[in-house]
Scaffold this active site. Structure first.
Site, PDB file in Angstrom:
ATOM      1  N   SER A  74       0.875  -1.179   0.000  1.00  0.00           N
ATOM      2  CA  SER A  74       0.000   0.000   0.000  1.00  0.00           C
ATOM      3  C   SER A  74       0.910   1.227   0.000  1.00  0.00           C
ATOM      4  O   SER A  74       2.109   1.112   0.279  1.00  0.00           O
ATOM      5  CB  SER A  74      -0.823  -0.026   1.300  1.00  0.00           C
ATOM      6  OG  SER A  74      -1.383   1.232   1.587  1.00  0.00           O
ATOM      7  N   TYR A 105      -1.766  -1.361  10.769  1.00  0.00           N
ATOM      8  CA  TYR A 105      -1.756  -1.485   9.302  1.00  0.00           C
ATOM      9  C   TYR A 105      -0.428  -0.994   8.722  1.00  0.00           C
ATOM     10  O   TYR A 105       0.196  -1.658   7.890  1.00  0.00           O
ATOM     11  CB  TYR A 105      -2.930  -0.678   8.750  1.00  0.00           C
ATOM     12  CG  TYR A 105      -3.205  -0.841   7.280  1.00  0.00           C
ATOM     13  CD1 TYR A 105      -4.061  -1.834   6.823  1.00  0.00           C
ATOM     14  CD2 TYR A 105      -2.621   0.006   6.337  1.00  0.00           C
ATOM     15  CE1 TYR A 105      -4.328  -1.979   5.466  1.00  0.00           C
ATOM     16  CE2 TYR A 105      -2.884  -0.131   4.991  1.00  0.00           C
ATOM     17  CZ  TYR A 105      -3.744  -1.121   4.551  1.00  0.00           C
ATOM     18  OH  TYR A 105      -4.004  -1.258   3.211  1.00  0.00           O
TER      19      TYR A 105
HETATM   20  P1  NAD Z   1     -11.426  -6.283   1.305  1.00  0.00           P
HETATM   21  O1  NAD Z   1     -11.874  -6.049   2.698  1.00  0.00           O
HETATM   22  O2  NAD Z   1     -12.354  -5.947   0.187  1.00  0.00           O
HETATM   23  O3  NAD Z   1     -10.968  -7.800   1.134  1.00  0.00           O
HETATM   24  C1  NAD Z   1     -10.089  -8.405   2.047  1.00  0.00           C
HETATM   25  C2  NAD Z   1     -10.345  -9.889   2.033  1.00  0.00           C
HETATM   26  O4  NAD Z   1      -9.425 -10.487   2.961  1.00  0.00           O
HETATM   27  C3  NAD Z   1     -11.768 -10.270   2.475  1.00  0.00           C
HETATM   28  O5  NAD Z   1     -12.369 -11.127   1.528  1.00  0.00           O
HETATM   29  C4  NAD Z   1     -11.537 -10.960   3.809  1.00  0.00           C
HETATM   30  O6  NAD Z   1     -12.477 -11.983   4.068  1.00  0.00           O
HETATM   31  C5  NAD Z   1     -10.124 -11.503   3.622  1.00  0.00           C
HETATM   32  N1  NAD Z   1      -9.516 -11.779   4.920  1.00  0.00           N
HETATM   33  C6  NAD Z   1      -9.345 -10.935   5.957  1.00  0.00           C
HETATM   34  N2  NAD Z   1      -8.859 -11.590   7.014  1.00  0.00           N
HETATM   35  C7  NAD Z   1      -8.707 -12.891   6.645  1.00  0.00           C
HETATM   36  C8  NAD Z   1      -8.260 -14.066   7.287  1.00  0.00           C
HETATM   37  N3  NAD Z   1      -7.905 -14.063   8.587  1.00  0.00           N
HETATM   38  N4  NAD Z   1      -8.212 -15.208   6.606  1.00  0.00           N
HETATM   39  C9  NAD Z   1      -8.620 -15.249   5.315  1.00  0.00           C
HETATM   40  N5  NAD Z   1      -9.074 -14.179   4.645  1.00  0.00           N
HETATM   41  C10 NAD Z   1      -9.119 -13.014   5.300  1.00  0.00           C
HETATM   42  O7  NAD Z   1     -10.044  -5.507   1.166  1.00  0.00           O
HETATM   43  P2  NAD Z   1      -9.299  -4.852  -0.095  1.00  0.00           P
HETATM   44  O8  NAD Z   1      -9.535  -3.407  -0.045  1.00  0.00           O
HETATM   45  O9  NAD Z   1      -9.554  -5.597  -1.346  1.00  0.00           O
HETATM   46  O10 NAD Z   1      -7.780  -5.051   0.357  1.00  0.00           O
HETATM   47  C11 NAD Z   1      -6.993  -6.118  -0.098  1.00  0.00           C
HETATM   48  C12 NAD Z   1      -5.532  -5.803   0.182  1.00  0.00           C
HETATM   49  O11 NAD Z   1      -5.176  -4.593  -0.494  1.00  0.00           O
HETATM   50  C13 NAD Z   1      -5.223  -5.595   1.660  1.00  0.00           C
HETATM   51  O12 NAD Z   1      -3.961  -6.166   1.966  1.00  0.00           O
HETATM   52  C14 NAD Z   1      -5.148  -4.090   1.770  1.00  0.00           C
HETATM   53  O13 NAD Z   1      -4.314  -3.685   2.817  1.00  0.00           O
HETATM   54  C15 NAD Z   1      -4.562  -3.725   0.425  1.00  0.00           C
HETATM   55  N6  NAD Z   1      -4.811  -2.353   0.039  1.00  0.00           N
HETATM   56  C16 NAD Z   1      -6.099  -1.893  -0.058  1.00  0.00           C
HETATM   57  C17 NAD Z   1      -6.296  -0.585  -0.407  1.00  0.00           C
HETATM   58  C18 NAD Z   1      -7.669  -0.027  -0.535  1.00  0.00           C
HETATM   59  O14 NAD Z   1      -7.786   1.183  -0.671  1.00  0.00           O
HETATM   60  N7  NAD Z   1      -8.716  -0.830  -0.529  1.00  0.00           N
HETATM   61  C19 NAD Z   1      -5.215   0.266  -0.658  1.00  0.00           C
HETATM   62  C20 NAD Z   1      -3.936  -0.231  -0.563  1.00  0.00           C
HETATM   63  C21 NAD Z   1      -3.746  -1.541  -0.210  1.00  0.00           C
END
Ligand code: NAD
Length: 272
Positions: free
Chosen positions: A154, A167
């Site tokens: 990120s 985070y």
């Molecule tokens: P999201 O909440 O849409 O999806 C995350 C998924 O991870 C969910 O399906 C959840 O069930 C799964 N998960 C969480 N804990 C778990 C566990 N213990 N075991 C198995 N599965 C688990 O999130 P997202 O926004 O798609 O984020 C995905 C990645 O991208 C993350 O690592 C996040 O830090 C990173 N990210 C997101 C953003 C953003 O703006 N959304 C920005 C930068 C980085």
């Protein structure tokens, strides 16, 4: 182009170039939602057999249905795993050619009020589980002298924000882990890279917008443009499909010399 014609948007409907992962297996964690879901579908579109790992059984089933409806060269196979079970995490990665460490969670809270158990869970899912998945995946990758590891970092892997201690700590740790894997994997033709998006249009961010709007008595639009996007020069969210495209590129044959790096997709945030 005339001044009246809009610039072509980068949206999800742009046809991706063929990136051949036919015959490859890929594992994506957090595949039931957001970025992970887009990555699973994108890698399956490139021909991979994708192990879609998540703890959310209902949304995994929805992903499989979506994959069936779409004309994919590869397949999406659900794997119900809670990544806090680190032994299960390591086992599920055995034999994969591509590993995308993506699962994540967020809690926004000042340190004095940050629950230690949540800090522990965030570090477990977002740093220790990736280590264990990599540990499970490397022997096969080394044996065949080919492997791709993509770690979903990120902007918060490179910059801090107040109230996101767990985070930010996890993502900075993931950056270090990814670089170490790159050094160890280089002589085995295994690459390891981070992808670093700014705010992506996913449930994780939509929840943050709603929470902050409620906490501060602001409109969701105000939170989006004046809080979340205040440092993003492009002033928009990035779409999950745009992030998945960067992940797919790092998995391609063309990216074989790219390792130990962080591909920043931040609309100009870190240019400040
Ligand atoms: P999201 O909440 O849409 O999806 C995350 C998924 O991870 C969910 O399906 C959840 O069930 C799964 N998960 C969480 N804990 C778990 C566990 N213990 N075991 C198995 N599965 C688990 O999130 P997202 O926004 O798609 O984020 C995905 C990645 O991208 C993350 O690592 C996040 O830090 C990173 N990210 C997101 C953003 C953003 O703006 N959304 C920005 C930068 C980085």
């Amino acid at each position: 182009m005339t001044s009246s014609s809009p610039l072509p948007g980068p949206g999800p409907h742009v046809q991706p170039p063929a990136l051949d992962l036919l015959g490859r297996t890929a594992l994506v964690t957090g595949a039931a939602s957001g970025i992970g879901r887009a990555c699973a579908l994108r890698l399956a579109a490139a021909g991979a057999e994708v192990r879609a790992v998540d703890r959310d059984v209902a949304r995994l089933a929805e992903l499989v249905e979506e994959a069936k409806r779409t004309d994919l060269a590869g397949t999406v196979v659900p794997r119900l795993v809670d990544l806090t079970d680190l032994d299960a995490a390591e086992r599920t990665a055995v034999g994969t050619d591509v590993l995308v460490n993506n699962a994540g969670l967020q809690l926004v809270r000042p340190i004095e009020g940050f629950p230690p158990d949540v800090f522990h869970t965030v570090l477990t899912v977002m740093l220790e589980a990736p280590f264990r998945l990599i540990r499970g995946a490397l022997p096969h990758m080394y044996a065949q002298r080919w492997g791709r590891i993509v770690n979903m970092s990120s902007v918060h892997g490179l910059r801090a924000s107040a109230f996101k201690s767990a985070y930010v700590a996890a993502k900075h740790g993931l950056e270090g882990l990814s670089k170490t894997v790159a050094l160890e994997g280089a002589s085995h033709e295994v690459t390891s890279n981070c992808v670093n998006p700014a705010y992506v249009r996913t449930p994780l961010v939509e929840k943050q917008i709603a929470d902050q709007a409620q906490a501060h008595g602001l409109s969701e639009q105000h939170v989006l443009t004046e809080v979340l996007l205040k440092d993003t020069a492009m002033r928009r969210l990035i779409e999950p499909e745009e992030v998945a495209e960067a992940v797919a590129y790092l998995c391609s044959p063309q990216a074989s010399f790219i390792t130990g790096t962080s591909l920043v997709l931040d609309g100009g945030w870190t240019a400040h």
